[in-house]
Enzyme design. Structure first.
Site, mmCIF file in Angstrom:
data_model
loop_
_atom_site.group_PDB
_atom_site.id
_atom_site.type_symbol
_atom_site.label_atom_id
_atom_site.label_comp_id
_atom_site.label_asym_id
_atom_site.label_seq_id
_atom_site.Cartn_x
_atom_site.Cartn_y
_atom_site.Cartn_z
ATOM 1 N N MET A 28 0.849 -1.200 0.000
ATOM 2 C CA MET A 28 0.000 0.000 0.000
ATOM 3 C C MET A 28 0.882 1.248 0.000
ATOM 4 O O MET A 28 0.412 2.342 0.337
ATOM 5 C CB MET A 28 -0.935 -0.010 1.205
ATOM 6 C CG MET A 28 -1.909 -1.189 1.136
ATOM 7 S SD MET A 28 -3.443 -0.917 2.013
ATOM 8 C CE MET A 28 -2.844 -0.714 3.672
ATOM 9 N N LEU A 31 6.735 3.058 1.451
ATOM 10 C CA LEU A 31 7.617 1.895 1.567
ATOM 11 C C LEU A 31 8.716 2.107 2.610
ATOM 12 O O LEU A 31 9.256 3.205 2.745
ATOM 13 C CB LEU A 31 8.230 1.572 0.203
ATOM 14 C CG LEU A 31 7.229 1.288 -0.923
ATOM 15 C CD1 LEU A 31 7.963 0.913 -2.207
ATOM 16 C CD2 LEU A 31 6.239 0.191 -0.536
ATOM 17 N N HIS A 32 9.024 1.055 3.328
ATOM 18 C CA HIS A 32 10.084 1.063 4.345
ATOM 19 C C HIS A 32 10.925 -0.206 4.176
ATOM 20 O O HIS A 32 10.724 -0.960 3.220
ATOM 21 C CB HIS A 32 9.482 1.197 5.745
ATOM 22 C CG HIS A 32 8.375 0.200 6.035
ATOM 23 N ND1 HIS A 32 8.592 -1.164 6.049
ATOM 24 C CD2 HIS A 32 7.050 0.370 6.291
ATOM 25 C CE1 HIS A 32 7.461 -1.778 6.337
ATOM 26 N NE2 HIS A 32 6.496 -0.879 6.471
ATOM 27 N N GLY A 34 10.859 -2.970 5.608
ATOM 28 C CA GLY A 34 10.081 -4.219 5.576
ATOM 29 C C GLY A 34 9.693 -4.547 4.141
ATOM 30 O O GLY A 34 9.871 -5.680 3.666
ATOM 31 N N HIS A 35 9.177 -3.541 3.432
ATOM 32 C CA HIS A 35 8.836 -3.739 2.017
ATOM 33 C C HIS A 35 10.093 -4.058 1.214
ATOM 34 O O HIS A 35 10.080 -4.919 0.330
ATOM 35 C CB HIS A 35 8.182 -2.483 1.438
ATOM 36 C CG HIS A 35 6.920 -2.055 2.127
ATOM 37 N ND1 HIS A 35 6.865 -0.944 2.924
ATOM 38 C CD2 HIS A 35 5.669 -2.591 2.126
ATOM 39 C CE1 HIS A 35 5.626 -0.796 3.387
ATOM 40 N NE2 HIS A 35 4.883 -1.785 2.934
ATOM 41 N N GLN A 59 -10.236 -2.413 2.260
ATOM 42 C CA GLN A 59 -9.762 -3.111 3.455
ATOM 43 C C GLN A 59 -9.725 -2.200 4.677
ATOM 44 O O GLN A 59 -9.235 -2.590 5.726
ATOM 45 C CB GLN A 59 -8.417 -3.777 3.197
ATOM 46 C CG GLN A 59 -7.222 -2.868 3.056
ATOM 47 C CD GLN A 59 -6.005 -3.648 2.611
ATOM 48 O OE1 GLN A 59 -5.924 -4.147 1.497
ATOM 49 N NE2 GLN A 59 -5.027 -3.783 3.508
ATOM 50 N N SER A 184 4.043 1.311 8.065
ATOM 51 C CA SER A 184 3.739 2.636 7.507
ATOM 52 C C SER A 184 3.043 3.499 8.548
ATOM 53 O O SER A 184 3.127 4.721 8.509
ATOM 54 C CB SER A 184 2.858 2.491 6.270
ATOM 55 O OG SER A 184 3.454 1.598 5.363
HETATM 56 P P1 AMP Z 1 1.422 -2.866 3.507
HETATM 57 O O1 AMP Z 1 2.025 -1.864 2.570
HETATM 58 O O2 AMP Z 1 1.382 -2.425 4.921
HETATM 59 O O3 AMP Z 1 0.115 -3.422 2.999
HETATM 60 O O4 AMP Z 1 2.421 -4.093 3.512
HETATM 61 C C1 AMP Z 1 2.796 -4.721 2.318
HETATM 62 C C2 AMP Z 1 3.525 -5.975 2.651
HETATM 63 O O5 AMP Z 1 4.687 -5.676 3.417
HETATM 64 C C3 AMP Z 1 2.680 -6.950 3.481
HETATM 65 O O6 AMP Z 1 2.902 -8.277 3.010
HETATM 66 C C4 AMP Z 1 3.230 -6.755 4.856
HETATM 67 O O7 AMP Z 1 3.082 -7.900 5.681
HETATM 68 C C5 AMP Z 1 4.690 -6.494 4.569
HETATM 69 N N1 AMP Z 1 5.314 -5.806 5.688
HETATM 70 C C6 AMP Z 1 4.864 -4.674 6.306
HETATM 71 N N2 AMP Z 1 5.670 -4.366 7.347
HETATM 72 C C7 AMP Z 1 6.633 -5.309 7.393
HETATM 73 C C8 AMP Z 1 7.754 -5.558 8.253
HETATM 74 N N3 AMP Z 1 8.049 -4.754 9.281
HETATM 75 N N4 AMP Z 1 8.518 -6.639 7.997
HETATM 76 C C9 AMP Z 1 8.224 -7.471 6.960
HETATM 77 N N5 AMP Z 1 7.201 -7.290 6.129
HETATM 78 C C10 AMP Z 1 6.405 -6.232 6.331
#
Ligand code: AMP
Length: 279
Positions: A28, A31-32, A34-35, A59, A184
């Site tokens: 979504m 990006l950090h 984790g992404h 969602q 995020s």
């Molecule tokens: P989001 O942009 O929050 O929908 O996340 C996109 C993807 O990144 C999802 O599969 C999340 O589980 C994954 N994600 C978000 N935060 C982290 C994190 N800290 N470590 C690993 N994956 C993450």
């Protein structure tokens, strides 16, 4: 070269001639690291990497949460380019939900507790958008974070049940040095809330240690997590859970894989974290 595409048609055309396999990383945006870790894993496994950036209105149960979700596409595309993403799909909503769109993908029991109970309709929105992305991209592999443990279970269930050809791959949680899981939403924390937020991880680790020392009572581990969280005045626990690692049913006794998970509010910001217990 990273291509940024908007329409379903452009995406389909671009994917027609790319080297296989294709790795998909749905996000979504905002990006950090984790992404980035998901993108890196996809980059290592596949000659073609597609990242999608779409803040999925379906969602979010509260319009306010959707409106306030952080967005910065220019920065996100720069990060994707830096990580060597081949295609960024950043569509407007009507390219995801085409005119007349009238389908809901609703996963059953696994989507009901925890995040499903706290955020009614959330996983219907997630499953529906991921089904669209799987259909459009036709990736061999898709990468999701363990950060959203129940989400990845819901998506696996959907992919199996609907015989979708995309393999779901789970990547580990990336954390700040003090243990806070990257999210995020962390950007919304005040300084005081940010300082308090590692308590999610500390609560989970306290329960892990008890489990490591032989404690097998679900209630005892839930009480340990709750005590750690309530010791921090800014933290308002929403749930603490000790659930079966396969079904997510709350456990009285732990005698197999289990998922510890917590959801905590800091003011209007809601954070989640989890830890898997495996023998
Ligand atoms: P989001 O942009 O929050 O929908 O996340 C996109 C993807 O990144 C999802 O599969 C999340 O589980 C994954 N994600 C978000 N935060 C982290 C994190 N800290 N470590 C690993 N994956 C993450």
């Amino acid at each position: 070269m990273t291509q940024v595409l908007r329409s379903r048609a452009e995406l389909r055309a671009a994917l027609a001639s790319v080297p296989r396999p294709v790795g998909l990383v749905p996000t979504m945006g905002w990006l950090h690291d984790g992404h980035r870790s998901l993108i890196r894993r996809a980059r290592a496994d596949n000659p073609t990497v597609v990242t999608t950036i779409f803040v999925n209105p379906r969602q979010f149960s509260q319009a306010q949460d959707f409106t306030k979700y952080p967005r910065n596409e220019v920065r996100d595309v720069a990060i994707c380019a830096d990580e060597g993403v081949d295609i960024v799909w950043a569509p407007p909503a009507d390219e995801v939900y085409v005119p007349g769109f009238d389908t809901l993908v609703s996963v059953g029991a696994i989507a009901l507790p925890l995040e499903g109970a706290a955020r009614p309709g959330h996983f219907d929105g997630v499953a529906t958008v991921v089904a669209i992305l799987f259909g459009l991209v036709g990736a061999e592999h898709a990468y999701f974070g363990q950060k959203d443990a129940q989400q990845v279970m819901v998506i696996r269930r959907m992919a199996r049940d609907l015989a979708l050809p995309t393999e779901v791959i789970t990547c580990p949680i990336v954390r700040e040095p003090d243990g806070l899981a990257l999210s995020s939403r962390n950007v919304h924390l005040s300084l005081a809330e940010r300082a308090a937020a590692p308590v999610l991880r500390q609560a989970l680790l306290a329960a892990c240690r008890k489990w490591g020392a032989g404690e097998r009572s679900g209630d005892a581990l839930r009480a340990t997590m709750r005590a750690a969280l309530t010791a921090v005045p800014l933290a308002q626990p929403e749930y603490v859970s000790v659930a079966d690692g396969l079904t997510l049913r709350e456990l009285d006794r732990i005698d197999g894989p289990a998922l510890l998970s917590v959801a905590v509010r800091f003011g209007s910001t809601r954070l989640i974290d989890n830890e898997l217990l495996e023998a």
